[in-house]
Design an enzyme around this catalytic site. Structure first.
Site, PDB file in Angstrom:
ATOM      1  N   GLY A 195       0.769  -1.236   0.000  1.00  0.00           N
ATOM      2  CA  GLY A 195       0.000   0.000   0.000  1.00  0.00           C
ATOM      3  C   GLY A 195       0.800   1.286   0.000  1.00  0.00           C
ATOM      4  CG  ASN A 233       1.473   3.148  -5.798  1.00  0.00           C
ATOM      5  OD1 ASN A 233       1.896   4.143  -6.374  1.00  0.00           O
ATOM      6  ND2 ASN A 233       2.009   1.951  -5.974  1.00  0.00           N
ATOM      7  CG  ASN A 246      -3.688  -0.854 -12.974  1.00  0.00           C
ATOM      8  OD1 ASN A 246      -3.543  -1.128 -11.785  1.00  0.00           O
ATOM      9  ND2 ASN A 246      -2.953  -1.425 -13.925  1.00  0.00           N
ATOM     10  CG  HIS A 248       1.901  -1.637 -15.771  1.00  0.00           C
ATOM     11  ND1 HIS A 248       1.694  -2.924 -15.332  1.00  0.00           N
ATOM     12  CD2 HIS A 248       2.961  -1.691 -16.618  1.00  0.00           C
ATOM     13  CE1 HIS A 248       2.577  -3.724 -15.889  1.00  0.00           C
ATOM     14  NE2 HIS A 248       3.367  -3.002 -16.675  1.00  0.00           N
ATOM     15  CD  GLU A 257       4.807   1.981  -9.089  1.00  0.00           C
ATOM     16  OE1 GLU A 257       3.888   1.633  -8.343  1.00  0.00           O
ATOM     17  OE2 GLU A 257       5.732   1.219  -9.404  1.00  0.00           O
TER      18      GLU A 257
HETATM   19  C1  GRF Z   1       3.300  -1.198  -7.512  1.00  0.00           C
HETATM   20  O1  GRF Z   1       4.534  -1.426  -8.110  1.00  0.00           O
HETATM   21  C2  GRF Z   1       2.251  -1.082  -8.577  1.00  0.00           C
HETATM   22  O2  GRF Z   1       2.688  -0.451  -9.719  1.00  0.00           O
HETATM   23  C3  GRF Z   1       1.974  -2.510  -8.842  1.00  0.00           C
HETATM   24  O3  GRF Z   1       1.974  -3.124  -7.580  1.00  0.00           O
HETATM   25  C4  GRF Z   1       2.832  -2.404  -6.724  1.00  0.00           C
HETATM   26  C5  GRF Z   1       2.030  -2.044  -5.509  1.00  0.00           C
HETATM   27  O4  GRF Z   1       2.776  -1.505  -4.492  1.00  0.00           O
HETATM   28  N1  GRF Z   1       0.896  -2.732  -9.731  1.00  0.00           N
HETATM   29  P1  GRF Z   1       2.074  -0.902  -3.212  1.00  0.00           P
HETATM   30  O5  GRF Z   1       1.134  -1.955  -2.633  1.00  0.00           O
HETATM   31  O6  GRF Z   1       1.323   0.343  -3.594  1.00  0.00           O
HETATM   32  O7  GRF Z   1       3.195  -0.607  -2.264  1.00  0.00           O
END
Ligand code: GRF
Length: 209
Positions: free
Chosen positions: A12, A14, A108, A110, A181
């Site tokens: 989590g 992000n 999403n 990526h 990200e």
């Molecule tokens: C990130 O690298 C995202 O791009 C991918 O999964 C990962 C999630 O990381 N799809 P987090 O759970 O937000 O730390």
């Protein structure tokens, strides 16, 4: 106000970036209505709880058939009725009915520059392993709308990140998270919130005429 639901499966970070942007005012007119995980042990749920955000776990393991899980997830989302669904490290395939129900309302993140290193099988460290194996000098991240394909929906934002000599999949993953990200996911949500506010303003002005 753009009410969002964030779907998560893991750490989590992000989600944390979205929370931080809301709390310190870098993100405006956005609220997190709920964080939903498919995995009870996801640390993302703890992050949400620490900030007083409602959480839910809906696990496919609690259902006999995947279609029952899909229906339960959809029913929950319909109950919350979000403006936008944000997939932030959500590792399950999104049910096609959800895409039909929320057209252009699911996004999403990526961890590559789509169309490179994306599609079926490209998730987590596998994305970065493939980028390093190909020898690219630049990678990055992409925020896109979700359609019925895998990583095929319209692109909203991208940010490039340098690949460095001696990078491992882990070091590249970390740099892409920190530099791309955690930056472009909040930016994309803000962009959508601003577009919604502008559309509502235009509708009000139209009514007043
Ligand atoms: C990130 O690298 C995202 O791009 C991918 O999964 C990962 C999630 O990381 N799809 P987090 O759970 O937000 O730390």
């Amino acid at each position: 106000m753009l009410r969002i639901v964030v779907l998560v499966s893991g750490g989590g970070t992000n989600l944390q970036s979205i929370i931080d942007h809301i709390e310190d005012g870098r993100m405006k007119n956005v609220s997190i209505a709920c964080v939903i995980s498919n995995n009870e042990g996801a640390y993302a749920l703890e992050r949400a709880k620490k900030h007083g955000i409602p959480t839910l776990c809906i696990s496919p393991k609690s259902f006999e058939q995947r279609s029952d899980f899909n229906a339960a997830l959809l029913a929950k989302l319909d109950e919350i009725h979000p403006d936008l669904i944000v997939l932030a490290g959500f590792l399950l395939v999104i049910p096609p009915e959800m895409v039909d129900r929320y057209p252009n309302r699911i996004i999403n993140i990526h961890p590559s520059l789509i169309p490179s290193f994306c599609g079926t099988g490209y998730y987590g460290l596998k994305v970065h392993e493939a980028a390093l194996a190909r020898g690219v000098k630049v990678s990055g991240a992409t925020v896109h709308y979700v359609d019925k394909g895998t990583d095929t929906g319209p692109i909203i934002l991208q940010k490039a990140v340098e690949v460095k000599e001696g990078d491992t999949p882990e070091t590249l993953q970390k740099r892409i998270m920190e530099q791309a990200e955690w930056v472009i996911l909040p930016e994309a949500i803000q962009k959508i919130a601003d577009e919604k506010a502008a559309a509502e303003k235009a509708a009000r002005q139209e009514e007043e005429r």
